[in-house]
Design a protein around this motif. Sequence first.
Motif, PDB file in Angstrom:
ATOM      1  N   UNK A 151       0.772  -1.207   0.009  1.00 27.28           N
ATOM      2  CA  UNK A 151      -0.031   0.034   0.050  1.00 27.28           C
ATOM      3  C   UNK A 151       0.795   1.420   0.109  1.00 27.28           C
ATOM      4  N   UNK A 152       1.787   1.161   0.791  1.00 33.10           N
ATOM      5  CA  UNK A 152       2.690   2.504   0.667  1.00 33.10           C
ATOM      6  C   UNK A 152       3.636   2.407  -0.299  1.00 33.10           C
ATOM      7  N   UNK A 153       4.019   1.327  -0.782  1.00 30.24           N
ATOM      8  CA  UNK A 153       4.947   1.424  -1.882  1.00 30.24           C
ATOM      9  C   UNK A 153       4.683   1.635  -3.079  1.00 30.24           C
ATOM     10  N   UNK A 154       3.263   1.198  -3.409  1.00 22.03           N
ATOM     11  CA  UNK A 154       2.849   1.004  -4.931  1.00 22.03           C
ATOM     12  C   UNK A 154       3.220   2.403  -5.623  1.00 22.03           C
ATOM     13  N   UNK A 155       2.986   3.342  -5.056  1.00 21.71           N
ATOM     14  CA  UNK A 155       2.861   4.626  -5.919  1.00 21.71           C
ATOM     15  C   UNK A 155       4.493   4.983  -6.328  1.00 21.71           C
ATOM     16  N   UNK A 156       5.418   4.586  -5.395  1.00 19.38           N
ATOM     17  CA  UNK A 156       6.865   4.578  -5.612  1.00 19.38           C
ATOM     18  C   UNK A 156       7.315   3.449  -6.739  1.00 19.38           C
ATOM     19  N   UNK A 165      10.905  -0.481   2.632  1.00 20.14           N
ATOM     20  CA  UNK A 165       9.655  -0.933   2.796  1.00 20.14           C
ATOM     21  C   UNK A 165       9.644  -2.417   2.864  1.00 20.14           C
ATOM     22  N   UNK A 166       9.964  -3.002   1.779  1.00 20.14           N
ATOM     23  CA  UNK A 166       9.705  -4.354   1.614  1.00 20.14           C
ATOM     24  C   UNK A 166      10.601  -5.244   2.449  1.00 20.14           C
ATOM     25  N   UNK A 167      12.012  -4.610   2.608  1.00 23.90           N
ATOM     26  CA  UNK A 167      13.118  -5.406   3.346  1.00 23.90           C
ATOM     27  C   UNK A 167      12.765  -5.356   4.820  1.00 23.90           C
ATOM     28  N   UNK A 168      12.129  -4.596   5.375  1.00 23.68           N
ATOM     29  CA  UNK A 168      11.754  -4.505   6.756  1.00 23.68           C
ATOM     30  C   UNK A 168      11.057  -5.713   7.045  1.00 23.68           C
ATOM     31  N   UNK A 169      10.423  -6.198   6.308  1.00 23.52           N
ATOM     32  CA  UNK A 169       9.740  -7.450   6.596  1.00 23.52           C
ATOM     33  C   UNK A 169      10.608  -8.685   7.025  1.00 23.52           C
ATOM     34  N   UNK A 170      11.979  -8.754   6.866  1.00 25.64           N
ATOM     35  CA  UNK A 170      12.929  -9.833   7.227  1.00 25.64           C
ATOM     36  C   UNK A 170      13.117 -10.179   8.750  1.00 25.64           C
ATOM     37  N   UNK A 171      12.965  -8.875   9.340  1.00 24.82           N
ATOM     38  CA  UNK A 171      13.099  -9.213  10.816  1.00 24.82           C
ATOM     39  C   UNK A 171      11.884  -9.851  11.509  1.00 24.82           C
ATOM     40  N   UNK A 172      10.695  -9.328  11.215  1.00 20.83           N
ATOM     41  CA  UNK A 172       9.653 -10.376  12.040  1.00 20.83           C
ATOM     42  C   UNK A 172       9.465 -11.894  11.483  1.00 20.83           C
ATOM     43  N   UNK A 173      10.138 -12.198  10.281  1.00 21.76           N
ATOM     44  CA  UNK A 173      10.061 -13.487   9.699  1.00 21.76           C
ATOM     45  C   UNK A 173      11.180 -14.278  10.445  1.00 21.76           C
ATOM     46  N   UNK A 174      12.283 -13.626  10.839  1.00 21.66           N
ATOM     47  CA  UNK A 174      13.179 -14.315  11.735  1.00 21.66           C
ATOM     48  C   UNK A 174      12.771 -14.373  12.992  1.00 21.66           C
ATOM     49  N   UNK A 175      12.024 -13.704  13.570  1.00 21.58           N
ATOM     50  CA  UNK A 175      11.491 -13.638  14.912  1.00 21.58           C
ATOM     51  C   UNK A 175      10.481 -14.846  14.991  1.00 21.58           C
ATOM     52  N   UNK A 176       9.477 -15.145  14.058  1.00 22.16           N
ATOM     53  CA  UNK A 176       8.714 -16.309  13.908  1.00 22.16           C
ATOM     54  C   UNK A 176       9.465 -17.443  13.808  1.00 22.16           C
ATOM     55  N   UNK A 177      10.534 -17.421  12.963  1.00 23.14           N
ATOM     56  CA  UNK A 177      11.115 -18.798  12.786  1.00 23.14           C
ATOM     57  C   UNK A 177      11.866 -19.364  14.087  1.00 23.14           C
ATOM     58  N   UNK A 178      12.365 -18.362  14.780  1.00 22.24           N
ATOM     59  CA  UNK A 178      12.930 -18.624  16.149  1.00 22.24           C
ATOM     60  C   UNK A 178      11.987 -19.338  17.122  1.00 22.24           C
ATOM     61  N   UNK A 235      -5.026  -2.526   0.502  1.00 16.72           N
ATOM     62  CA  UNK A 235      -3.801  -2.472  -0.638  1.00 16.72           C
ATOM     63  C   UNK A 235      -3.574  -1.027  -1.289  1.00 16.72           C
ATOM     64  N   UNK A 236      -4.776  -0.349  -1.508  1.00 15.13           N
ATOM     65  CA  UNK A 236      -4.603   0.800  -2.174  1.00 15.13           C
ATOM     66  C   UNK A 236      -5.019   2.032  -1.309  1.00 15.13           C
ATOM     67  N   UNK A 237      -5.217   2.038  -0.321  1.00 15.18           N
ATOM     68  CA  UNK A 237      -5.671   3.420   0.687  1.00 15.18           C
ATOM     69  C   UNK A 237      -5.065   4.477   0.443  1.00 15.18           C
ATOM     70  N   UNK A 238      -3.574   4.381   0.376  1.00 16.41           N
ATOM     71  CA  UNK A 238      -2.967   5.800   0.184  1.00 16.41           C
ATOM     72  C   UNK A 238      -3.576   6.275  -1.087  1.00 16.41           C
ATOM     73  N   UNK A 239      -3.458   5.559  -2.430  1.00 15.19           N
ATOM     74  CA  UNK A 239      -4.005   6.155  -3.710  1.00 15.19           C
ATOM     75  C   UNK A 239      -5.470   6.454  -3.570  1.00 15.19           C
ATOM     76  N   UNK A 240      -6.265   5.736  -2.701  1.00 19.11           N
ATOM     77  CA  UNK A 240      -7.557   6.230  -2.865  1.00 19.11           C
ATOM     78  C   UNK A 240      -7.613   7.583  -1.950  1.00 19.11           C
ATOM     79  N   UNK A 241      -6.939   7.535  -1.159  1.00 16.34           N
ATOM     80  CA  UNK A 241      -6.886   8.994  -0.254  1.00 16.34           C
ATOM     81  C   UNK A 241      -6.260  10.239  -1.262  1.00 16.34           C
ATOM     82  N   UNK A 242      -5.150   9.948  -1.956  1.00 18.88           N
ATOM     83  CA  UNK A 242      -4.678  10.874  -2.782  1.00 18.88           C
ATOM     84  C   UNK A 242      -5.630  11.460  -3.671  1.00 18.88           C
ATOM     85  N   UNK A 243      -6.646  10.493  -4.422  1.00 21.72           N
ATOM     86  CA  UNK A 243      -7.515  11.162  -5.156  1.00 21.72           C
ATOM     87  C   UNK A 243      -8.619  12.090  -4.610  1.00 21.72           C
TER      88      UNK A 243
END
Length: 546
Positions: free
Chosen positions: A45-50, A267-280, A364-372
């Motif tokens: 949602x936050x990354x799609x515009x960029x 934004x996408x890379x930040x998800x690696x940390x919680x993935x490692x926490x779950x795995x442990x 998924x598209x809330x920021x784009x909806x709010x921009x409109x």
Amino acid sequence: MSQATPGSMGLASGSGQGSPIYVWLLALVAALGGLLFGYDTAVISGAIGFLRIHFDLDAAMMGWAAACALLGCAIGAGAAGMLSDRLGRKNVLVLSAIAFFVSALGTALPRSFTEFIVFRMIGGLGIGAASMSSPMYIAEISPARIRGRMVSINQFAIVSGMLIVYFVNYFIAGHGAAIDQPVVDAHVARDGATLDPQFARQFLARNAPKVGSAEIDRFIASAGPGLTSQAVVKFLADHKVNVEPIAVAVARWGIVSWNVDRGWRWMFGSGALPALVLLALLFLVPESPRFLTKQGKPDRALDVLTRVGGPEQARRELADIEDALALERGTLRELFQPGLRIVFVIGVTLAVLQQVTGINVFLYFAPEIFKRMGEGTDVALLQTVLVGAVNMLFTIIAIWTVDRLGRKPLMLIGFTGMGVALVAMGLAAYFERTELWVLLFILGYIACFALSVGPVTWVILSEIFPTKIRGRAMAIATVCLWVANFIVTQTFTIMDEDPWLVETFHRAFPFWLYAALCVVSVLFVWRLVPETKGKTLEEIERGWMA
């Protein structure tokens, strides 16, 4: 005395007494799969515009960037059904955590849009597997009297993951804007703040193609030599096109915005940390007692059940599990036999209806909806955080009401409220209104979903199928859910930017379509969905066979 279950000692001692805390800890660890589910689906949602600017995507490809993960979800859910019945619910969650980690790194570092799609789909495999395995594990570990509440924790984790990533996206985007501004200021100081008329004409034609060239020329002529980016932005806003002043500057000097170049990667890379926490943490929890019993390990299953409900309750529940397993052949063909055929119809239909009422369009598209609606990126992302907060608040309410009010009343309330809100949003779009009350209806829609349809659908899906084939049966319903999600996500951007639909309905058509499907959902739940509050899984199963 049975031996301790391997992997369980990290969370509770083997006292032999039922421990609500133990149940909560197991549910919370499993629900981290739900948190990653929410995190990984909502990060777009936050990354799609960029992302759209970076890869120069059209409307269809923009929808594909969001929806491709959902095909992975469908495949992951289907595979997880078979794997969870063979390897166990816990091991499927381990595979999910690995997929989340690989996807987080891969989507952060793609060299092409194709690479991004591949790694996004790998993340989808993890989402699909976790979306099925997490609620199923929690349902099979929880006592009947609190099972609805425990399974709803998974939905709470999903919306928590969404809210967390909304905050992450907001702060990353704000950091990028702070980096860009000094660069723009330096160019303004060197070249001045006014715009070249030819550049302004090209910029306006590109961003507002429906505005005639004669009107653009009149605007530029009236502005004279004092034409600024702020004036251009206001002209576009008057024509229902949202562009920020910094975008004009970026286009004027060919500056590559930090968010377009790197922000979406973080934004996408930040998800690696919680993935490692779950795995442990997954190495500290036991396998589901129902799966252990099916695998011929009743002593280990009894140990887990004793920790959950005490020795007397554990013996009764183990006997019920063994009786249920003895009556089942464990084939999918069983779902089409008289008595169970309706289970299959209810499960699949309910899963599809949860999605086709449009919830993920807003997630998924809330920021784009709010921009409109006339908001800039910063405000749009902040309003998306508000959406996530409302989602979390009403999910908490659902957790504490699902075992008191029941599943069916909450579903009827939720679908009805969502339909009313969607009609109002459609009217706002049709009459091109952007006042505060539109945001209130969006939040009302989210609240109704979070109070009922979001968590309760997963509760029902985790309860209604027979034990021995629950993994595969729930997988079919979950696959259908993700396919429906994919269709809604892929078609929304196409419908929302289709020239005829925009000209005729002013972007109201998708909202009214989803509202009509809410009416269908109310009728379906009212006539066919049973109430399962307070029943054990074995009692529910016997009810279908009666």
